[in-house]
Design a protein around this motif. Structure first.
Motif, short mmCIF file in Angstrom:
data_model
loop_
_atom_site.label_atom_id
_atom_site.label_comp_id
_atom_site.label_asym_id
_atom_site.label_seq_id
_atom_site.Cartn_x
_atom_site.Cartn_y
_atom_site.Cartn_z
N LYS A 94 9.66 2.66 10.45
CA LYS A 94 9.28 3.84 11.22
C LYS A 94 9.64 5.12 10.48
N LYS A 95 10.75 5.07 9.72
CA LYS A 95 11.24 6.25 9.02
C LYS A 95 10.92 6.20 7.53
N ARG A 96 9.90 5.45 7.15
CA ARG A 96 9.61 5.21 5.73
C ARG A 96 9.37 6.49 4.93
N ASN A 97 8.75 7.49 5.57
CA ASN A 97 8.49 8.73 4.83
C ASN A 97 9.76 9.52 4.59
N GLU A 98 10.74 9.36 5.48
CA GLU A 98 12.03 10.03 5.30
C GLU A 98 12.89 9.29 4.26
N LEU A 99 12.71 7.97 4.18
CA LEU A 99 13.57 7.15 3.32
C LEU A 99 12.95 6.78 1.98
N VAL A 100 11.75 7.29 1.70
CA VAL A 100 11.05 6.90 0.50
C VAL A 100 11.85 7.24 -0.76
N TYR A 101 12.74 8.21 -0.67
CA TYR A 101 13.57 8.60 -1.82
C TYR A 101 14.39 7.44 -2.35
N ARG A 102 14.71 6.45 -1.48
CA ARG A 102 15.50 5.29 -1.91
C ARG A 102 14.71 4.39 -2.86
N LEU A 103 13.40 4.60 -2.89
CA LEU A 103 12.54 3.72 -3.69
C LEU A 103 11.97 4.39 -4.93
N VAL A 104 11.84 5.71 -4.92
CA VAL A 104 11.14 6.39 -6.02
C VAL A 104 12.03 6.73 -7.20
N ALA A 105 13.32 6.74 -6.99
CA ALA A 105 14.21 7.15 -8.09
C ALA A 105 14.18 6.17 -9.23
N ASN A 143 0.82 -1.21 0.00
CA ASN A 143 0.00 0.00 0.00
C ASN A 143 0.86 1.26 0.00
N PHE A 144 1.97 1.22 0.74
CA PHE A 144 2.89 2.36 0.79
C PHE A 144 3.49 2.62 -0.59
N PHE A 145 3.84 1.55 -1.30
CA PHE A 145 4.38 1.70 -2.65
C PHE A 145 3.36 2.35 -3.58
N HIS A 146 2.12 1.88 -3.49
CA HIS A 146 1.07 2.46 -4.34
C HIS A 146 0.84 3.93 -4.01
N GLN A 147 0.81 4.26 -2.74
CA GLN A 147 0.55 5.64 -2.31
C GLN A 147 1.64 6.59 -2.80
N ASN A 148 2.85 6.08 -2.97
CA ASN A 148 3.96 6.93 -3.39
C ASN A 148 4.35 6.73 -4.85
N ASN A 149 3.46 6.09 -5.62
CA ASN A 149 3.67 5.90 -7.06
C ASN A 149 5.03 5.25 -7.37
N ILE A 150 5.39 4.25 -6.58
CA ILE A 150 6.65 3.53 -6.78
C ILE A 150 6.42 2.40 -7.77
N ARG A 151 7.27 2.31 -8.77
CA ARG A 151 7.17 1.23 -9.76
C ARG A 151 7.72 -0.05 -9.13
N PHE A 152 6.98 -1.13 -9.23
CA PHE A 152 7.48 -2.37 -8.61
C PHE A 152 6.77 -3.59 -9.18
#
Length: 249
Positions: A238-249, A139-148
């Motif tokens: 816990k820090k997923r919103n801070e670290l989301v940049y590791r997934l969206v690039a 769900n977190f991936f979908h919310q942040n438009n992460i390709r996976f």
């Protein structure tokens, strides 16, 4: 056997207490929840002789404080099954039911049993933590438009095949990322994954990420050390919103 049943009924009557608060009666039962507090509920009788029972939202609030959020389809389905079984209605976050004087004893009994069963989600969730956590991560991936892609099997340099929970394809800014979502980050669980990451990295030159469920407790230092040793990125949930940049690039 009859004397045992009668002694239980006597105990139950003696241990149930009530007091009036702002037009409601606060009822304290002898049953305890997962934080060892006595289970309480509130009731009010209206002018039409209907009796309204509510837990004032305490049951779900206690679960949420313990990290068991009833917000995903799987968990909502679990909750609805319990509610339907006991004839209890969810109103917002409150567990509620209605009774008449004649139906009150059974309604009250079912209501308390429903509260106990829902509170038990804290315990019975343990075997389901992994599937629930995967659902949360998805769900977190979908919310942040992460390709996976989900549930990917890759062959490593050793010719062994390894299953990963997620794969994010390479882009102009980042290499391919293979991901394990670890619901219970204990050393024995982590060690089992390390070979898969290393073997696949040697074959595909990708980046490994472990998403670690640290909502309820901190990750042991030896677990972090083991992950770092293999150059795998430890992604704190816990820090997923801070670290989301590791997934969206």
């Amino acid at each position: 056997m009859r004397d045992l049943i009668e002694s239980y009924i006597v105990w139950l009557k003696q241990k149930i207490n009530y007091k009036e608060i702002n037009g409601y009666y606060e009822v304290t039962t002898p049953f305890v929840n997962h934080i060892n507090d006595y289970i309480q509920f509130y009731l009010k009788r209206d002018e039409n002789d209907h009796i309204y029972l509510t837990d004032d939202g305490e049951t779900l609030a206690n679960l949420e404080m313990a990290g068991v959020e009833i917000s995903t389809p799987a968990r909502k389905n679990e909750l609805e099954t319990i509610l339907n079984g006991y004839g209890v209605i969810l109103k917002g976050n409150e567990l509620t039911t209605m009774a008449t004087p004649s139906t009150f004893p059974m309604r009250k009994h079912n209501f308390v049993q429903a509260i106990i069963a829902i509170d038990d989600l804290y315990v019975i969730a343990s075997p389901k933590v992994e599937s629930f956590f995967l659902e949360d991560v998805t769900n977190f991936f979908h919310q942040n438009n992460i390709r996976f892609s989900r549930n990917i099997i890759l062959q490593g340099r050793s010719s062994f095949q390894h299953k990963f929970d997620f794969l994010i394809p390479s882009s102009a800014k980042a290499p391919e990322r293979i991901i394990k979502a670890v619901a219970s980050p204990k050393k024995q669980n982590i060690i089992a994954h390390l070979f898969a990451f290393e073997d696949t990295k040697l074959a595909r030159n990708n980046e490994g990420i472990m998403i670690l469920n640290d909502l309820e407790k901190e990750i042991p230092p030896d677990v972090i050390q083991a992950i770092d040793k293999y150059s795998i990125f430890n992604f704190s949930w816990k820090k997923r919103n801070e670290l989301v940049y590791r997934l969206v690039a």
